[in-house]
Write an enzyme that holds these catalytic residues in place. Structure first.
Site, short mmCIF file in Angstrom:
data_model
loop_
_atom_site.label_atom_id
_atom_site.label_comp_id
_atom_site.label_asym_id
_atom_site.label_seq_id
_atom_site.Cartn_x
_atom_site.Cartn_y
_atom_site.Cartn_z
N GLY A 84 82.49 89.05 -12.35
CA GLY A 84 82.63 89.89 -11.15
C GLY A 84 84.09 90.02 -10.74
N ARG B 77 83.92 74.46 -17.04
CA ARG B 77 84.70 74.75 -15.83
C ARG B 77 85.47 73.53 -15.35
NH1 ARG B 77 80.26 78.70 -12.95
NH2 ARG B 77 81.04 80.59 -13.93
N LYS C 51 72.73 98.86 -16.24
CA LYS C 51 72.63 100.06 -15.42
C LYS C 51 73.94 100.80 -15.21
CE LYS C 51 68.73 98.58 -12.67
NZ LYS C 51 68.32 98.07 -11.38
N GLY D 24 79.61 87.04 -18.09
CA GLY D 24 78.78 85.99 -18.64
C GLY D 24 78.15 86.29 -19.98
P1 AMP Z 1 75.19 93.40 -16.69
O1 AMP Z 1 74.94 92.16 -15.88
O2 AMP Z 1 75.13 94.65 -15.90
O3 AMP Z 1 76.41 93.28 -17.58
O4 AMP Z 1 73.97 93.53 -17.63
C1 AMP Z 1 73.62 92.57 -18.56
C2 AMP Z 1 72.19 92.77 -18.88
O5 AMP Z 1 72.00 94.05 -19.46
C3 AMP Z 1 71.67 91.77 -19.87
O6 AMP Z 1 70.75 90.96 -19.20
C4 AMP Z 1 71.01 92.64 -20.93
O7 AMP Z 1 69.75 92.16 -21.32
C5 AMP Z 1 70.84 93.97 -20.23
N1 AMP Z 1 70.69 95.07 -21.18
C6 AMP Z 1 71.50 95.42 -22.18
N2 AMP Z 1 70.97 96.43 -22.89
C7 AMP Z 1 69.79 96.75 -22.32
C8 AMP Z 1 68.77 97.70 -22.60
N3 AMP Z 1 68.88 98.53 -23.63
N4 AMP Z 1 67.69 97.71 -21.80
C9 AMP Z 1 67.58 96.86 -20.77
N5 AMP Z 1 68.51 95.94 -20.45
C10 AMP Z 1 69.60 95.88 -21.21
#
Ligand code: AMP
Length: 420
Positions: free
Chosen positions: A401, A35, A222, A378
Site C-alpha cells: 500500500g 520484518r 480489480k 504482498g
Molecule cells: P490486489 O490485492 O488488488 O493486488 O489483488 C491480488 C488478488 O488478485 C489476488 O488475491 C489474486 O488472486 C487476484 N486475482 C488475480 N487474477 C485474478 C483473476 N483472473 N480473477 C480473480 N482474481 C484474480
C-alpha cells in the site's frame, strides 16, 4: 536533515517506529521474522553509537486495549534472538511503568512498548460508537479524539526519547501517532532508519531517474482498486502490462465476452478512458491475448485456454495463457526498468499460478541482463520468494500500500513528517 549515520546517539534514547507486524502461530510464536530482521541494522547502529533504543510497533488489528492475542510481548524472544541481547518489555505504551523504564534506560539497552494499536489514539479512529451513529456523530467523535487524547498520546510517546527514527515503510502511508504525528516533537532530531532509506532510494530510482524503456506490470483483481496507480504510472512509464482480474473488465468494455470472469461494468468508461489516454500519451498497454479459464475457483477445476475476448459461458479467466506468457516475457526482456505490483492470475491456487511465475522468471532474467527491477505488494513478493528468485531481482519492497501511494502522490505522510 540529520541521518542515522551523521547523528550523535551517544547517551541518547531513540524511539524507533519499526514494523513488527509479524505472523504468529496459535501459540504466539513468530512464524516469519523477515520484518524483525529488516529492522536490525537500524537498531544495532543506534546501540553501536552509544544510544539506547525504545521500539514501538503495531501488531494486527486489535479493537481494544489488553487484547493479549495481539500483545507484542509474544515477539520479544524473537527480537532478542536476532539482536543477541535482552529486550525489556514495558507491557504498555502509556502508564508509569513505560515512562520509568524509558527514563532508566542506559546506553546499549533496548526496550519495547506494547502494541500501539491497543490505543485508539494511535490511528485516531474512535471506538465504541453506537452502531446507528450518524455521520455527523462519527465526525465529531473523531475530531474530539484527535484534538484531545491523541495529542496527549503523541506527547507521551515523544517524552520517552531524545530522538525519533521512522523505519516502518509498510505503515508510512498512514498519518498515525507513531508514524507521522510524533515527528513534530523532534524538529532537529528525526530521521529515517536504514530500511526506510533503502525503500525510498529504490522507489526514487524507479520514479525519478529510470533507465528506459520503463515498464510497469500491474496485476490484481480489480480495476477500481488499481485505477489511480495506473493513471499516475501513465505519466512516467513507456509501457504497462495489465494482468489479473482487471483484464476482463478491459475486454468486456470493448465488447468482449468474458463468461463469469471477474468484471466491473461500472468501470467500463474508466477502462476505455485508460485506453484512450495511453494512446494519446504514447504509453503502450500490453494485454494477454489468451486466458487460462476454469469452471470453478479451485485446484480441482476443469480448465482450458480461451481468447480473452471469447470466454465461454460458465467459465472464468483465472490466469494468462501461453500466448500471454510469451508476449509478457518478450516485453519484459526488452525493458531496462521494471516495476511489478500484483499477480497476473489467481496466484493462491497452484494451478492458476504459472502466469505469475513466468512473469517473475522473466523479471529475474531481465535483471540478470542489467535491468533494474522493483517488486512491491504482498502477492508479487510471495511469488518471487516462492520461486527462490528474491536475490535475482533488484529490490523487494516491504510495503504494498505504501509503495502504491508513494507512486500515486509522490509522497507519504510518514516520509513528509521527517523531511519537512
Ligand atoms: P490486489 O490485492 O488488488 O493486488 O489483488 C491480488 C488478488 O488478485 C489476488 O488475491 C489474486 O488472486 C487476484 N486475482 C488475480 N487474477 C485474478 C483473476 N483472473 N480473477 C480473480 N482474481 C484474480
Amino acid at each position: 536533515m540529520v541521518t542515522i549515520d551523521t547523528y550523535d546517539f551517544a547517551g541518547k534514547r531513540a524511539i524507533i517506529r519499526v514494523d513488527f507486524n509479524v505472523p504468529l502461530d496459535s501459540e504466539g510464536n513468530v512464524t516469519d521474522d523477515t520484518r524483525i530482521r529488516a529492522a536490525m541494522p537500524t537498531i544495532k547502529k543506534v546501540l553501536e553509537k552509544g544510544g539506547a533504543a525504545i521500539l514501538m510497533s503495531h501488531l494486527g488489528r486489535p479493537k481494544k486495549n489488553n487484547d493479549m492475542k495481539y500483545s507484542l510481548g509474544q515477539i520479544v524472544p524473537a527480537v532478542e534472538k536476532r539482536l543477541g541481547q535482552t529486550v525489556l518489555f514495558a507491557g504498555d505504551c502509556m502508564g508509569d511503568k513505560a515512562a520509568e523504564m524509558a527514563a532508566a534506560l542506559k546506553p546499549g539497552e533496548v526496550m519495547m512498548l506494547e502494541n500501539l494499536r491497543f490505543y485508539a489514539e494511535e490511528e485516531g479512529k474512535p471506538r465504541g460508537l453506537a452502531e446507528d451513529a450518524s455521520e455527523e456523530e462519527k465526525k465529531a467523535a473523531k475530531k474530539a479524539l484527535k484534538e484531545g487524547p491523541q495529542k496527549e498520546f503523541v506527547k507521551r510517546l515523544a517524552s520517552y526519547a531524545d530522538c525519533y527514527i521512522n523505519d516502518a515503510f509498510g505503515t508510512a502511508h498512514r498519518s498515525h501517532a507513531s508514524t507521522a504525528l510524533i515527528a513534530k516533537y523532534f524538529p532537529n532530531d528525526k530521521m529515517f532508519g536504514y530500511l526506510m532509506q533503502n525503500e525510498l532510494k529504490a522507489i526514487d530510482n524507479v520514479l525519478q531517474n529510470p533507465q528506459r524503456p520503463f515498464c510497469a506490470i500491474v496485476g490484481g483483481s480489480k480495476v477500481s482498486s488499481k485505477i489511480t496507480v495506473i493513471k499516475s504510472l501513465m505519466e512516467r512509464v513507456d509501457s504497462i502490462i495489465l494482468g489479473g482480474g482487471m483484464t476482463y473488465t478491459f475486454s468486456a468494455a470493448q465488447g468482449g465476452h468474458v463468461g463469469k470472469s471477474i468484471c466491473e461494468p461500472d468501470m467500463f468508461p474508466v477502462a476505455l478512458e485508460v485506453l484512450k489516454t495511453a494512446q494519446e500519451k504514447g504509453v503502450k498497454l500490453v494485454f494477454s491475448p489468451d486466458a487460462l479459464v476454469a469452471d470453478d475457483f479451485s485446484q480441482e477445476a476443469n480448465t482450458q485456454y480461451a481468447s480473452v475476448r471469447a470466454i465461454p459461458e460458465g467459465w472464468e479467466g483465472v490466469d494468462i495463457g501461453p500466448e500471454g506468457k510469451k508476449a509478457f516475457r518478450e516485453h519484459i526482456l526488452g525493458c531496462k526498468t521494471i516495476l511489478w505490483n500484483g499477480p497476473v492470475g489467481v496466484f493462491e491456487i497452484d494451478k492458476f499460478a504459472t502466469g505469475s511465475q513466468s512473469v517473475a522468471e522473466a523479471i529475474a532474467e531481465a535483471t540478470q541482463n542489467g535491468a533494474y527491477s522493483l517488486i512491491g505488494g504482498g502477492d508479487s513478493v510471495a511469488c518471487v520468494n516462492k520461486l527462490g528468485l528474491a536475490d535475482k531481482v533488484s529490490y523487494i519492497s516491504t510495503g504494498g500500500g505504501a509503495l502504491l501511494e508513494y507512486i500515486e502522490n509522490g509522497d507519504l505522510p510518514g516520509v513528509a513528517a521527517i523531511r519537512e
